[in-house]
Design a protein around this motif. Structure first.
Motif, PDB file in Angstrom:
ATOM      1  N   HIS A  28       0.849  -1.197   0.000  1.00  0.00           N
ATOM      2  CA  HIS A  28       0.000   0.000   0.000  1.00  0.00           C
ATOM      3  C   HIS A  28       0.888   1.252   0.000  1.00  0.00           C
ATOM      4  CE1 HIS A  28      -3.653  -2.372   0.723  1.00  0.00           C
ATOM      5  NE2 HIS A  28      -2.910  -3.080   1.551  1.00  0.00           N
ATOM      6  N   GLU A  29       1.856   1.273  -0.926  1.00  0.00           N
ATOM      7  CA  GLU A  29       2.825   2.370  -0.969  1.00  0.00           C
ATOM      8  C   GLU A  29       2.447   3.467  -1.956  1.00  0.00           C
ATOM      9  OE1 GLU A  29       3.413  -0.848  -1.826  1.00  0.00           O
ATOM     10  OE2 GLU A  29       5.416  -1.498  -1.225  1.00  0.00           O
ATOM     11  N   GLN A  30       1.314   3.316  -2.662  1.00  0.00           N
ATOM     12  CA  GLN A  30       1.048   4.177  -3.800  1.00  0.00           C
ATOM     13  C   GLN A  30       0.917   5.651  -3.428  1.00  0.00           C
ATOM     14  OE1 GLN A  30       1.385   3.202  -6.926  1.00  0.00           O
ATOM     15  NE2 GLN A  30       1.145   5.354  -7.490  1.00  0.00           N
ATOM     16  N   ALA A  31       0.309   5.944  -2.282  1.00  0.00           N
ATOM     17  CA  ALA A  31       0.140   7.357  -1.897  1.00  0.00           C
ATOM     18  C   ALA A  31       1.496   8.024  -1.696  1.00  0.00           C
ATOM     19  CB  ALA A  31      -0.696   7.457  -0.622  1.00  0.00           C
ATOM     20  N   LEU A  32       2.406   7.340  -1.013  1.00  0.00           N
ATOM     21  CA  LEU A  32       3.736   7.920  -0.802  1.00  0.00           C
ATOM     22  C   LEU A  32       4.508   7.967  -2.117  1.00  0.00           C
ATOM     23  CD1 LEU A  32       5.923   9.056   0.993  1.00  0.00           C
ATOM     24  CD2 LEU A  32       6.552   6.716   1.657  1.00  0.00           C
ATOM     25  N   SER A  33       4.383   6.925  -2.914  1.00  0.00           N
ATOM     26  CA  SER A  33       5.051   6.914  -4.212  1.00  0.00           C
ATOM     27  C   SER A  33       4.599   8.092  -5.075  1.00  0.00           C
ATOM     28  CB  SER A  33       4.761   5.596  -4.932  1.00  0.00           C
ATOM     29  OG  SER A  33       5.273   5.614  -6.247  1.00  0.00           O
ATOM     30  N   GLN A  34       3.283   8.344  -5.096  1.00  0.00           N
ATOM     31  CA  GLN A  34       2.766   9.442  -5.908  1.00  0.00           C
ATOM     32  C   GLN A  34       3.237  10.788  -5.384  1.00  0.00           C
ATOM     33  OE1 GLN A  34       0.916   8.818  -8.858  1.00  0.00           O
ATOM     34  NE2 GLN A  34       1.692  10.903  -9.103  1.00  0.00           N
ATOM     35  N   TYR A  35       3.293  10.924  -4.072  1.00  0.00           N
ATOM     36  CA  TYR A  35       3.801  12.170  -3.472  1.00  0.00           C
ATOM     37  C   TYR A  35       5.232  12.421  -3.924  1.00  0.00           C
ATOM     38  CZ  TYR A  35       5.291  15.598  -0.007  1.00  0.00           C
ATOM     39  OH  TYR A  35       5.800  16.728   0.604  1.00  0.00           O
ATOM     40  N   ALA A  72      23.994   4.911  -7.583  1.00  0.00           N
ATOM     41  CA  ALA A  72      22.579   4.748  -7.245  1.00  0.00           C
ATOM     42  C   ALA A  72      22.446   4.642  -5.733  1.00  0.00           C
ATOM     43  CB  ALA A  72      22.001   3.508  -7.913  1.00  0.00           C
ATOM     44  N   LEU A  73      21.616   5.478  -5.149  1.00  0.00           N
ATOM     45  CA  LEU A  73      21.232   5.331  -3.748  1.00  0.00           C
ATOM     46  C   LEU A  73      19.930   4.550  -3.722  1.00  0.00           C
ATOM     47  CD1 LEU A  73      21.856   8.964  -2.419  1.00  0.00           C
ATOM     48  CD2 LEU A  73      23.422   7.015  -2.398  1.00  0.00           C
ATOM     49  N   GLN A  74      19.843   3.528  -2.855  1.00  0.00           N
ATOM     50  CA  GLN A  74      18.685   2.633  -2.902  1.00  0.00           C
ATOM     51  C   GLN A  74      18.050   2.459  -1.529  1.00  0.00           C
ATOM     52  OE1 GLN A  74      18.476  -1.073  -1.898  1.00  0.00           O
ATOM     53  NE2 GLN A  74      16.290  -0.813  -2.364  1.00  0.00           N
ATOM     54  N   ALA A  75      16.721   2.511  -1.506  1.00  0.00           N
ATOM     55  CA  ALA A  75      15.937   2.259  -0.294  1.00  0.00           C
ATOM     56  C   ALA A  75      14.625   1.630  -0.728  1.00  0.00           C
ATOM     57  CB  ALA A  75      15.679   3.558   0.474  1.00  0.00           C
ATOM     58  N   HIS A  76      13.893   1.057   0.225  1.00  0.00           N
ATOM     59  CA  HIS A  76      12.546   0.564  -0.111  1.00  0.00           C
ATOM     60  C   HIS A  76      11.495   1.490   0.478  1.00  0.00           C
ATOM     61  CE1 HIS A  76      11.864  -1.406   3.877  1.00  0.00           C
ATOM     62  NE2 HIS A  76      13.098  -1.831   3.790  1.00  0.00           N
ATOM     63  N   ILE A  77      10.394   1.630  -0.239  1.00  0.00           N
ATOM     64  CA  ILE A  77       9.348   2.589   0.134  1.00  0.00           C
ATOM     65  C   ILE A  77       8.498   2.070   1.285  1.00  0.00           C
ATOM     66  CG2 ILE A  77       7.345   3.894  -0.693  1.00  0.00           C
ATOM     67  CD1 ILE A  77       8.414   3.700  -3.502  1.00  0.00           C
ATOM     68  N   ASP A  78       8.269   0.768   1.332  1.00  0.00           N
ATOM     69  CA  ASP A  78       7.295   0.222   2.285  1.00  0.00           C
ATOM     70  C   ASP A  78       7.870   0.067   3.684  1.00  0.00           C
ATOM     71  OD1 ASP A  78       8.952  -1.837   1.138  1.00  0.00           O
ATOM     72  OD2 ASP A  78       7.653  -3.331   2.068  1.00  0.00           O
ATOM     73  N   MET A  79       6.954  -0.085   4.650  1.00  0.00           N
ATOM     74  CA  MET A  79       7.318  -0.343   6.047  1.00  0.00           C
ATOM     75  C   MET A  79       6.498  -1.512   6.571  1.00  0.00           C
ATOM     76  SD  MET A  79       5.333   2.558   8.327  1.00  0.00           S
ATOM     77  CE  MET A  79       5.507   1.596   9.838  1.00  0.00           C
ATOM     78  N   VAL A  80       6.986  -2.136   7.627  1.00  0.00           N
ATOM     79  CA  VAL A  80       6.276  -3.242   8.271  1.00  0.00           C
ATOM     80  C   VAL A  80       5.162  -2.680   9.155  1.00  0.00           C
ATOM     81  CG1 VAL A  80       6.471  -5.049  10.017  1.00  0.00           C
ATOM     82  CG2 VAL A  80       8.190  -4.857   8.217  1.00  0.00           C
ATOM     83  N   PRO A  81       3.900  -3.128   8.973  1.00  0.00           N
ATOM     84  CA  PRO A  81       2.802  -2.645   9.815  1.00  0.00           C
ATOM     85  C   PRO A  81       2.573  -3.555  11.029  1.00  0.00           C
ATOM     86  CG  PRO A  81       1.921  -3.806   7.910  1.00  0.00           C
ATOM     87  CD  PRO A  81       3.419  -3.915   7.823  1.00  0.00           C
ATOM     88  N   GLN A  82       3.106  -3.171  12.176  1.00  0.00           N
ATOM     89  CA  GLN A  82       2.895  -3.911  13.422  1.00  0.00           C
ATOM     90  C   GLN A  82       2.472  -2.935  14.503  1.00  0.00           C
ATOM     91  OE1 GLN A  82       4.190  -7.714  14.393  1.00  0.00           O
ATOM     92  NE2 GLN A  82       2.870  -7.487  12.618  1.00  0.00           N
ATOM     93  N   LYS A  83       1.522  -3.361  15.342  1.00  0.00           N
ATOM     94  CA  LYS A  83       1.070  -2.492  16.426  1.00  0.00           C
ATOM     95  C   LYS A  83       0.778  -3.309  17.667  1.00  0.00           C
ATOM     96  CE  LYS A  83      -3.888  -2.505  15.239  1.00  0.00           C
ATOM     97  NZ  LYS A  83      -4.413  -2.903  16.562  1.00  0.00           N
ATOM     98  N   ASN A  84       0.782  -2.626  18.806  1.00  0.00           N
ATOM     99  CA  ASN A  84       0.380  -3.270  20.049  1.00  0.00           C
ATOM    100  C   ASN A  84      -1.118  -3.560  20.033  1.00  0.00           C
ATOM    101  OD1 ASN A  84       2.952  -3.285  21.280  1.00  0.00           O
ATOM    102  ND2 ASN A  84       2.706  -1.147  21.902  1.00  0.00           N
ATOM    103  N   ALA A  85      -1.522  -4.585  20.786  1.00  0.00           N
ATOM    104  CA  ALA A  85      -2.921  -5.021  20.766  1.00  0.00           C
ATOM    105  C   ALA A  85      -3.875  -3.910  21.193  1.00  0.00           C
ATOM    106  CB  ALA A  85      -3.090  -6.245  21.654  1.00  0.00           C
TER     107      ALA A  85
END
Length: 486
Positions: A28-35, A72-85
């Motif tokens: 679900h990276e599209q919003a950040l990618s578009q920005y 080339a500088l390289q990174a990934h756009i996405d992050m891991v979605p984890q939260k406390n209960a």
């Protein structure tokens, strides 16, 4: 979050603050990618989105550095979605609530996304700068790294012209990474047979929580509890004694995160409830004692739920419990060549009960192909014995170390000149994307650096503020030292 933009280097932290404000979990990276695309176009930078969704942004050299090798500088756009209960948070809609806590930046009840948001912020900050000297520059931002490396798998030849790639996804300042583990997903499917529930029985859910979790590569050697395995162990020891009839087993949320929580629902005779409560307390005390250093806060919570209408058949239940209890987990072997580095590991990551089957999703990592294949054999043999099916998918290669790498030598020498100490040259037991980049770009010289990040892939994730500035200084100095084209 307002205090983040006051940290140094300010231009990097301002970008990270913006990244936190735009939801970007894996897939679900599209919003950040578009920005980012809109921003790059406003800056009159060349930006291309490839077939799978990776971004390639190019910036000309600063005056006088036009003849340097392309980096080339390289990174990934996405992050891991984890939260406390107890945290109410929708990763697809809500911003990350990042804040400063002493020497660290953390998030309120969720993963922070410093993995790989800090690296991404540094690349974007350099793209947007007018006063940072560098040769011809390319920035590669990949998608879906955390949930399948889709972007790295899909990257094709022809998009990058760079001879050198600097990956920004490692997580320890003072360490330079020149290799990483490969991996493969394993999904074990246990066929499900149901039978009618006995109406006189009561139905309960037992939830195991309170564990630290963490990155299934970086943290796997720390001996933390795996919620799926701990709950299976309880069932193996006590399901028969208590006459439990299972209706559901679920645990974990990502194959590359050590499971922090798991739950099992079951029916049992009312007269066995006091014994169950006693065993829950005894097991809690036992596990807390066993994990007193590594993971001391495990909690078991029992709650009554509406009566079930069906339960697993006796044979299905026994097979599932036996398989889960017998399934290996954690470190399989430490490296003989690289002291302190895990060579091969397995994470029993996600368990899901569905109408037709129970799915057990694992991630195997190894620095060597034969290590990965050995664990594949364990799971195949175990599945055969249990009458289950196992499927392996998404295999990605490790990044073979190259001790003669010119860019590694540049980074090492630069680090020594700035900080008057030697960096540690390392191989990491995690899945950096560099190994996959070698297929479309076999001659590319690669290295990985980053700031100190603790407990990635868990809500305890934090990044050490001073190391972000140290990483930034190193990165800028390395860009200045890139040699001219041959």
């Amino acid at each position: 979050m307002s205090t983040l933009s006051q940290l140094q280097p300010q231009v990097l932290w301002q970008w990270f603050e913006q990244i936190c404000a735009i939801p970007h979990p894996s897939k679900h990276e599209q919003a950040l990618s578009q920005y980012i695309q809109n921003w790059a176009k406003d800056k009159q930078l060349s930006v291309v989105e490839d077939k799978v969704g990776n971004l390639i942004i190019k910036k000309p050299a600063t005056p006088g550095m036009e003849n340097r090798k392309i980096v080339a500088l390289q990174a990934h756009i996405d992050m891991v979605p984890q939260k406390n209960a107890d945290k109410v948070h929708d990763f697809e809609k809500d911003p990350i609530e990042a804040y400063v806590d002493g020497e660290w930046v953390k998030a309120k009840g969720t993963t922070l996304g410093s993995d790989n948001g800090i690296g991404m912020a540094s690349a974007l900050a350099i793209l947007g700068s007018d006063d940072i000297p560098h040769g011809p520059l390319e920035v590669l931002l990949t998608i879906d790294e955390e949930a399948g490396m889709t972007g790295a798998f899909g990257l094709e030849a022809g998009y990058l012209d760079a001879e050198i790639l600097i990956n920004t996804d490692s997580e320890q300042e003072g360490e330079i990474y020149m290799g990483c583990a490969g991996g493969v997903d394993a999904q074990i499917t246990v066929p499900m047979v149901w039978q009618a529930a006995e109406p006189s029985l009561s139905t309960y859910t037992l939830t195991l929580s309170g564990l630290k979790g963490g990155h299934s590569g970086v943290n796997i050697h720390l001996g933390r509890g795996n919620a799926n395995k701990l709950l299976a162990r309880f069932l193996f020891n006590h399901a028969d004694e208590l006459a439990l009839e299972l209706t559901n087993f679920s645990g974990g949320s990502l194959r590359n995160a050590i499971p922090r929580e798991a739950s099992v629902s079951f029916m049992l005779p009312n007269e066995n409830l006091p014994r169950l409560e006693t065993l829950i307390q005894e097991y809690t005390d036992l596990v807390r004692q066993e994990l007193a250093i590594a993971d001391p806060d495990m909690l078991l919570t029992l709650s009554e739920i509406p009566a079930a209408t069906q339960v697993m058949s006796e044979a299905t239940q026994q097979t599932l419990i036996d398989l889960l209890n017998a399934c290996p987990n954690g470190v399989m072997r430490m490296s003989d060549e690289i002291q302190g580095v895990t060579e091969t590991s397995l994470n029993v990551g996600v368990i899901t009960t569905e109408a037709e089957s129970v799915s057990i999703l694992c991630l195997i990592r190894s620095l060597i192909d034969s290590g990965r294949e050995e664990v594949e054999g364990y799971l195949t043999a175990l599945s055969n014995l249990a009458g289950a099916e196992v499927e392996f998918s998404g295999a990605y290669p490790g990044w073979k170390p190259d001790s003669s790498s010119p860019v590694m030598a540049i980074v090492k020498d630069t680090y020594e000149s700035i900080y008057n100490k030697e960096p540690v040259i390392m191989v990491i037991h995690a899945g950096l994307e560099c190994g996959l980049f070698k297929k479309p770009y076999p001659e590319m010289d690669m290295v990985s650096i980053g700031p100190t990040i603790r407990f990635p892939h868990s809500p305890d994730e934090m990044v050490l503020i001073e190391t972000v500035e140290q990483y930034w200084k190193l990165l800028l100095a390395v860009l200045e030292r890139i040699p001219e084209k041959a």
